[in-house]
Design an enzyme around this catalytic site. Structure first.
Site, PDB file in Angstrom:
ATOM      1  N   LYS A 224     -61.753  13.420 -31.992  1.00 11.23           N
ATOM      2  CA  LYS A 224     -62.924  12.759 -32.589  1.00 11.23           C
ATOM      3  C   LYS A 224     -62.515  11.682 -33.602  1.00 11.23           C
ATOM      4  O   LYS A 224     -63.291  10.785 -33.894  1.00 11.23           O
ATOM      5  CB  LYS A 224     -63.823  13.792 -33.256  1.00 11.23           C
ATOM      6  CG  LYS A 224     -64.765  14.440 -32.250  1.00 11.23           C
ATOM      7  CD  LYS A 224     -64.720  15.910 -32.235  1.00 11.23           C
ATOM      8  CE  LYS A 224     -65.588  16.472 -31.136  1.00 11.23           C
ATOM      9  NZ  LYS A 224     -65.021  17.659 -30.497  1.00 11.23           N
TER      10      LYS A 224
HETATM   11  C1  LIG Z   1     -65.291  17.930 -29.192  1.00 10.40           C
HETATM   12  C2  LIG Z   1     -64.253  18.592 -28.367  1.00 10.40           C
HETATM   13  C3  LIG Z   1     -64.417  18.740 -26.963  1.00 10.40           C
HETATM   14  C4  LIG Z   1     -65.681  18.296 -26.234  1.00 10.40           C
HETATM   15  O1  LIG Z   1     -65.818  16.897 -26.145  1.00 10.40           O
HETATM   16  P1  LIG Z   1     -67.199  16.240 -25.698  1.00 10.40           P
HETATM   17  O2  LIG Z   1     -67.066  14.778 -25.972  1.00 10.40           O
HETATM   18  O3  LIG Z   1     -68.257  16.896 -26.542  1.00 10.40           O
HETATM   19  O4  LIG Z   1     -67.391  16.529 -24.241  1.00 10.40           O
HETATM   20  C5  LIG Z   1     -63.377  19.318 -26.244  1.00 10.40           C
HETATM   21  N1  LIG Z   1     -62.253  19.751 -26.844  1.00 10.40           N
HETATM   22  C6  LIG Z   1     -62.056  19.619 -28.180  1.00 10.40           C
HETATM   23  C7  LIG Z   1     -60.792  20.132 -28.787  1.00 10.40           C
HETATM   24  C8  LIG Z   1     -63.039  19.039 -28.982  1.00 10.40           C
HETATM   25  O5  LIG Z   1     -62.833  18.913 -30.316  1.00 10.40           O
END
Ligand SMILES: *Cc1c(COP(=O)(O)O)cnc(C)c1O
Length: 477
Positions: free
Chosen positions: A121
């Site tokens: 993120k």
């Molecule tokens: C947020 C997250 C996801 C999911 O990603 P999306 O964009 O919501 O599909 C998967 N794995 C990890 C480690 C995450 O932090």
């Protein structure tokens, strides 16, 4: 040259004969559209193979500047974007920013965790935090960001917004239900504009409190509420970049590549889908799910029906209703906001999304569903460890092998989920040096009851006034 004609955006639920269109800046600040829909560009910008070839070899930040320019132009307000983008990735702990590792012949791992909070993120949020600050400072105003987190998003959002003069951020997390590392990543940030709040309830309670704050129009306007969760279009833009980076490194536009994407809210895999529509030669897009497999079931059966959320070894994927799926639904419904609005209403009322046979076939032609339960996750971590000596976190374990080069996205480092990794491999991964003292840092803990009045009172009392004195000569642009 990549075209920089300004794109306009519309809402996935705009049912007017001529939908309203907004610029990138408004879409960034708004997050969710007022009609409840998500923003999308009115057309997808397509790069020719020559244009894509021209991006090969660029450093990551330069590539990001080119991709972001396609969606946002080259300025935010009056300020040039390129330096902000360079700054966003300068603090990442790997020179390649999104490094690729070969696990096996034709199987690659893209490690998306050199960012400051070790979450993928960070790629979008480090940029989005700076975009907010730049735009709001020029406008002489401030926003109050509120959000709910089940773990990773909260710390990445806090890190992106800390010490920013134009932003106050309040993150609600369920007390006792995030890991110690995740909690400490939020509660040890000492910036005065950061407020991590433990709610006496579960993640759904936290989300409901956030929704209730947005639904209170007087409160929303008085505090200029905003959101940076994955429905914000700018986050998708920030994630498209690493698909280009990986594909270019593996031979695009001349050779196709496939991606395997651990999926929760469908934001990350939607960014991959956008990259493909922009002309990147992506062969297969694998949607990795855990036991919360609504997307895999949909692709297999054509029916999208909500089940209960069950806890798993990969908590960031423990989601049933993937909010970003609505962006893809807009495409399935032929770009009709009225059809999307009606379908979402039926989904909410009945728990089943109306999807026709033709729409299902289209979805199947674009995505492959792959479900890995907890036992499969452990097996996959162990098998990768034996074959390549690499430790995977439980989210990255949702992947599959292929003949075309396959890039599996590692969205979190194994050290964030040490128990699951140790159980599968016998190895206990350590946190990187900059977080090594996390478990001894001083925490600031605020606990509030699951009560909207108490939460609103707290936010009101701790948010700063909205007007920010303009700092730049020339004032607000
Ligand atoms: C947020 C997250 C996801 C999911 O990603 P999306 O964009 O919501 O599909 C998967 N794995 C990890 C480690 C995450 O932090």
């Amino acid at each position: 040259m990549v075209s920089v004609a300004p794109l306009q955006y519309l809402s996935t639920r705009d049912a007017a004969p001529t939908p309203a269109r907004l610029g990138f800046d408004e879409v960034l600040l708004a997050g969710l559209a007022p009609d409840g829909g998500l923003y999308l560009p009115e057309r997808v910008p397509v790069l020719s193979p020559e244009e894509i070839a021209g991006l090969a070899g660029l450093p990551y930040a330069a590539l990001a500047a080119r991709i972001v320019a396609v969606f946002a132009g080259t300025r935010i307000g009056a300020l040039p974007l390129a330096p902000l983008i360079a700054e966003s990735y300068a603090g990442f702990g790997h020179a390649a920013v999104a490094p690729l590792k070969e696990l096996d012949s034709g199987l690659w791992l893209m490690e998306l965790f050199p960012g400051p909070t070790l979450a993928f993120k960070d790629y979008a949020l480090q940029l989005v935090g700076r975009l907010f600050e730049a735009l709001l400072t020029q406008r002489g105003t401030r926003v109050t960001i509120v959000g709910a987190t089940s773990g990773d998003t909260g710390s990445a959002a806090i890190e992106a917004c800390r010490d920013r003069d134009a932003v106050d951020i309040f993150i609600l997390y369920p007390q006792g239900r995030v890991s110690e590392v995740q909690r400490r990543q939020m509660t040890t940030v000492s910036a005065a504009n950061v407020h991590a709040i433990a709610i006496e309830g579960n993640f759904d309670d936290c989300q409901d409190l956030v929704k209730a704050m947005f639904a209170d129009a007087a409160f929303r306007d008085r505090l200029n509420l905003s959101a940076v969760n994955s429905i914000n279009w700018a986050r998708i833009v920030g994630q498209i970049v690493y698909y280009f980076a990986a594909a270019l490194a593996l031979g695009a536009p001349h050779r196709p590549v496939s991606f395997s994407v651990p999926t929760g809210n469908f934001g990350n895999v939607f960014a991959a889908h956008m990259a493909r529509r922009m002309g990147l030669p992506i062969a297969e897009l694998v949607i990795g799910t855990n036991r919360n497999d609504i997307l895999a079931r949909f692709l297999a059966s054509g029916r999208m029906t909500i089940g209960g959320v069950e806890p798993s070894l990969s908590p960031s994927m423990d989601i049933q209703v993937s909010s970003n799926f609505e962006r893809f639904l807009f495409e399935l419904k032929g770009g009709s906001g009225a059809a999307v609005a009606a379908a979402m209403q039926e989904f909410r009322a009945t728990g089943t999304l109306p999807v026709s046979e033709a729409e299902w076939c289209l979805a199947q032609s674009l995505f492959t569903g792959h479900r890995v339960d907890d036992a499969g996750t452990r097996e996959s971590i162990a098998a990768t460890w034996r074959a390549s000596g690499e430790l995977l976190d439980p989210h990255s374990a949702a992947r599959r092998d292929q003949t075309i080069p396959m890039v599996a996205l590692a969205c979190a480092p194994p050290a964030k989920f040490p128990d699951a990794v140790e159980a599968a491999t016998g190895m206990r991964p350590a946190l990187p040096p900059h977080l090594a003292d996390l478990l001894t840092r001083r925490e600031r803990i605020t606990v509030l009851p699951n009560d909207i009045a108490a939460v609103q009172r707290y936010v009101s009392n701790h948010a700063r006034p909205l007007a920010v004195p303009a700092r730049r000569a020339g004032g607000a642009a």
